[in-house]
Write a protein that holds these residues in place. Structure first.
Motif, mmCIF file in Angstrom:
data_model
loop_
_atom_site.group_PDB
_atom_site.id
_atom_site.type_symbol
_atom_site.label_atom_id
_atom_site.label_comp_id
_atom_site.label_asym_id
_atom_site.label_seq_id
_atom_site.Cartn_x
_atom_site.Cartn_y
_atom_site.Cartn_z
ATOM 1 N N MET A 188 0.846 -1.205 0.000
ATOM 2 C CA MET A 188 0.000 0.000 0.000
ATOM 3 C C MET A 188 0.876 1.248 0.000
ATOM 4 N N THR A 189 0.535 2.225 -0.819
ATOM 5 C CA THR A 189 1.301 3.457 -0.912
ATOM 6 C C THR A 189 1.074 4.328 0.319
ATOM 7 N N THR A 190 2.136 4.976 0.775
ATOM 8 C CA THR A 190 2.025 5.865 1.920
ATOM 9 C C THR A 190 1.125 7.053 1.588
ATOM 10 N N ARG A 229 -5.585 0.967 -11.656
ATOM 11 C CA ARG A 229 -4.668 -0.173 -11.544
ATOM 12 C C ARG A 229 -3.641 -0.168 -12.668
ATOM 13 N N VAL A 280 -1.019 2.550 -11.818
ATOM 14 C CA VAL A 280 -0.164 2.105 -10.711
ATOM 15 C C VAL A 280 0.814 1.034 -11.185
ATOM 16 N N ALA A 281 0.332 0.126 -12.018
ATOM 17 C CA ALA A 281 1.196 -0.940 -12.532
ATOM 18 C C ALA A 281 2.355 -0.379 -13.338
ATOM 19 N N PRO A 333 1.661 6.027 -8.967
ATOM 20 C CA PRO A 333 0.635 5.840 -7.945
ATOM 21 C C PRO A 333 -0.271 7.057 -7.732
ATOM 22 N N VAL A 364 -8.398 0.393 -4.780
ATOM 23 C CA VAL A 364 -7.008 0.381 -5.278
ATOM 24 C C VAL A 364 -6.121 1.020 -4.206
ATOM 25 N N PRO A 365 -5.820 0.268 -3.146
ATOM 26 C CA PRO A 365 -5.070 0.849 -2.032
ATOM 27 C C PRO A 365 -3.667 1.302 -2.399
ATOM 28 N N GLU A 366 -3.117 0.784 -3.503
ATOM 29 C CA GLU A 366 -1.777 1.199 -3.915
ATOM 30 C C GLU A 366 -1.791 2.579 -4.561
ATOM 31 N N ALA A 367 -2.965 3.041 -4.958
ATOM 32 C CA ALA A 367 -3.084 4.347 -5.603
ATOM 33 C C ALA A 367 -3.226 5.453 -4.563
ATOM 34 N N THR A 385 -0.754 1.145 -19.199
ATOM 35 C CA THR A 385 0.369 0.804 -18.316
ATOM 36 C C THR A 385 1.693 1.093 -19.000
#
Length: 212
Positions: A1-3, A34, A37-38, A42, A64-67, A201
């Motif tokens: 997960m991104t900060t 997604r 992010v890929a 992010p 999309v928790p990484e975003a 991507t």
């Protein structure tokens, strides 16, 4: 997960390019995020230019928790509050007034207020804001203008947006007072409509490698 970003500086440091995205159909928001992010981007600015924008922000934030999804084209207090309520993690405005600056600050979110003149940048510095959006970048003087600000306003960092292309992005990114650039070229309408996420991507991956 991104900060989660805690400041405007954190937003500028997410990646060399901030995708500036117009979402007309909230159904594409999650696969679009997604795909970006890929590719190594992010931070995603979803512009509040369509009825689907707030739902798109909400879906990306939830799925999309990484975003790190933010709201762009914030022009009023109500929009700032609505974007925060939808789950935006930062706010971006094309320009700024004292009332809008106060409203964005009241959300508790980091924000990049828009400027296009030296006086506007100085007015925001007086409020303690030193991370800004420069818009419309190309029309308002481009990289030469930002380079000239490095002398009198060395403490200010920018995210120039507006008319920037993959070819010109590296020129901006080579400047010490540019943290990232805003790019609308990453999500062409035809690729989004066709669901060609792999191609998006690929565009994101190229953009992520642009730091000059």
């Amino acid at each position: 997960m991104t900060t989660i970003p805690r400041s405007g500086a954190d937003v500028l440091d997410l990646a060399p390019v901030m995708p500036v995205v117009v979402v007309s159909d909230a159904e594409v928001a999650v696969p679009l995020a997604r795909a970006l992010v890929a590719g190594g981007l992010p931070g995603i600015e979803v512009t509040l230019r369509t009825p689907a924008a707030l739902e798109a922000i909400e879906r990306i934030a939830a799925e999309v928790p990484e975003a790190v999804v933010g709201a762009g084209t914030v022009v009023g207090a109500e929009q700032a509050a609505a974007a925060a309520g939808a789950g935006a993690r930062f706010l971006v405005s094309p320009g700024c007034t004292p009332d809008l600056a106060a409203a964005m600050a009241d959300t508790g979110l980091p924000f990049l207020p828009g400027v296009s003149t030296v006086s506007e940048a100085m007015a925001l510095l007086e409020r303690g804001v030193s991370e800004l959006k420069f818009f419309p970048a190309e029309a308002a003087g481009g990289a030469p203008f930002l380079k000239s600000l490095g002398g009198p306003l060395p403490q200010v960092r920018f995210c120039p947006t507006g008319g920037i292309t993959p070819a010109s992005a590296s020129i901006y990114l080579a400047l010490p007072n540019v943290g990232c650039v805003g790019g609308s070229w990453l999500t062409p309408a035809d690729l989004v409509a066709a669901g060609k996420w792999d191609e998006i991507t690929a565009l994101a991956r190229e953009a992520a490698a642009l730091r000059g």
